[in-house]
Write a protein that holds these residues in place. Structure first.
Motif, mmCIF file in Angstrom:
data_model
loop_
_atom_site.group_PDB
_atom_site.id
_atom_site.type_symbol
_atom_site.label_atom_id
_atom_site.label_comp_id
_atom_site.label_asym_id
_atom_site.label_seq_id
_atom_site.Cartn_x
_atom_site.Cartn_y
_atom_site.Cartn_z
ATOM 1 N N VAL A 105 41.124 45.825 46.655
ATOM 2 C CA VAL A 105 40.564 46.819 47.572
ATOM 3 C C VAL A 105 39.114 46.445 47.849
ATOM 4 N N VAL A 114 46.236 43.833 42.675
ATOM 5 C CA VAL A 114 45.800 44.732 43.749
ATOM 6 C C VAL A 114 44.361 44.405 44.117
ATOM 7 N N GLN A 126 45.005 55.432 44.658
ATOM 8 C CA GLN A 126 46.307 55.458 45.314
ATOM 9 C C GLN A 126 47.041 54.128 45.114
ATOM 10 N N SER A 127 46.309 53.030 45.222
ATOM 11 C CA SER A 127 46.911 51.705 45.052
ATOM 12 C C SER A 127 47.404 51.497 43.622
#
Length: 391
Positions: free
Chosen positions: A201, A199, A181-182
């Protein structure tokens, strides 16, 4: 009639991850049309070596096979200059790099976010780790099991019993989807605004997010937190697993309208008039008493009988299915969750990624790459990927 392209057609992803979370994220991107190049060490992704142990199924790799369909595999020794040069060439044409090494590891090899931006300023840099960069635990190795323990997932279990792990990789799976999703958000941001994001996570962050309701409760209640055995910490009673005459049933009837119908199904109108159970909050304050009374009634009939009657009344109730029952069920088949793939020349069935797009047909990538299968195609001479022989 032309076949419509998939949403990520033309996007190249370099996947330097292993095991479950990162490969799953990149599998989602592959199923959406991205060209995913899986970069593996000379020994391969560790998940390749987690094989089934049932006789005749030793070739099945359940942690690797579902998350690497349709990818291209190359072997690179990133400790050697030839391996680094090969990775630089891959990154020069990449839209996304997803890396799952411990914070700082890839940077020390010359492929931090700034270095990759120097190679390709349009490449989105995605980092996956157990505990996140800058945390006190960033240098520790971490897997799903450890994050379950440290994020609170194994708490609130019966006193006097050994805490039980969730028996599958819930944190890894959720993290894979969050990561995908990111990446999609970062690609959209790049295309709309020209912003190239870095990004990050972390498994731990995702695990905490999965428990947001209970962590919110504990952040907003004084110590000691309300964890008394006689009451439910939140007003969701009755719900959970109950014993029946021949097994167990999962049910949820805490919504007022469902509670009223559930009392009718149980055939005990006294429950509705009992002041301990007069509303949703009171039922949870007197959870132990309520569960004992419901349990006595449910123990009188079979699971199948209770499930049928509850479902007929519009209530949420289900039997406890085994994994074998799931893969052999009509629902599993109707949802098209099985993909018949091929690995090392042998058939292997895997589970598909769950998202469905109306413009994308049901066709799935079915080839699972062997280790280094695409070395020649993507990084040229095998000499780039194999260590020199000792003289």
């Amino acid at each position: 009639m032309s076949v419509p392209s998939r949403p990520l057609a033309g996007i190249r992803v370099v996947d330097i991850t292993a095991n479950v979370a990162g490969p799953l994220a990149c599998q989602v991107l592959r199923d959406l049309g991205a060209d995913v190049v899986k970069v593996e060490p000379l020994t391969g992704d560790a998940a390749r070596r987690i094989t089934a142990t049932a006789p005749g199924s030793e070739h099945v790799t359940p942690y690797f096979s579902p998350h690497n369909r349709g990818k291209k595999s190359v072997q690179l020794d990133l400790g050697a200059e030839r391996g680094k040069n090969a990775l630089r060439r891959l990154l020069s044409e990449a839209d996304v790099l997803v890396q799952g090494m411990r914070p700082g590891t890839l940077e020390r090899q010359g492929f931090g976010a700034a270095a990759v931006a120097g190679i390709n300023p349009r490449c989105i840099y995605v980092s996956l780790s157990a505990y996140g960069s800058g945390s006190p635990l960033e240098d520790r190795p971490g897997i799903d099991m450890m994050v379950q323990a440290e994020s609170g997932m194994l708490s609130a279990q019966p006193d006097g019993e050994l805490p039980r792990l969730i028996p599958f990789q819930l944190v890894d799976g959720a993290t894979g989807h969050v990561l995908a999703q990111s990446v999609l958000a970062a690609l959209l941001h790049r295309e709309r605004a020209g912003v190239v994001n870095a990004v990050e996570v972390a498994l731990y962050d995702v695990a905490c997010s999965l428990q947001a309701n209970y962590l919110t409760l504990h952040m907003n209640t004084p110590r000691p937190s309300p964890q008394e055995s006689s009451r439910r910490p939140v007003a969701v009673e009755p719900s959970g697993v109950f014993a029946t005459a021949d097994g167990h049933i999962a049910l949820a009837a805490y919504v007022p309208a469902h509670w009223a119908r559930f009392v009718e199904v149980l055939g005990d109108p006294g429950l509705a008039s009992d002041p301990r159970y007069v509303d949703q909050a009171q039922r949870s304050l007197h959870a132990a008493d309520l569960r004992a009374e419901i349990g006595q009634i449910l123990a009188g009939r079979s699971t199948a009988a209770w499930v049928a009657e509850c479902q007929e009344a519009g209530l949420m109730a289900a039997p406890i299915s085994s994994w074998r029952e799931v893969v052999e069920s009509d629902l599993f088949a109707r949802r098209g969750l099985r993909v018949d793939a091929e690995q090392s020349g042998r058939p292997v069935a895997v589970v598909r990624t769950p998202a469905r797009l109306s413009s994308v047909g049901p066709e799935q990538e079915t080839h699972i790459p062997s280790l280094g299968e695409h070395n020649d195609l993507l990084v040229g001479s095998p000499a780039l990927t194999t260590p020199p022989r000792e003289r």
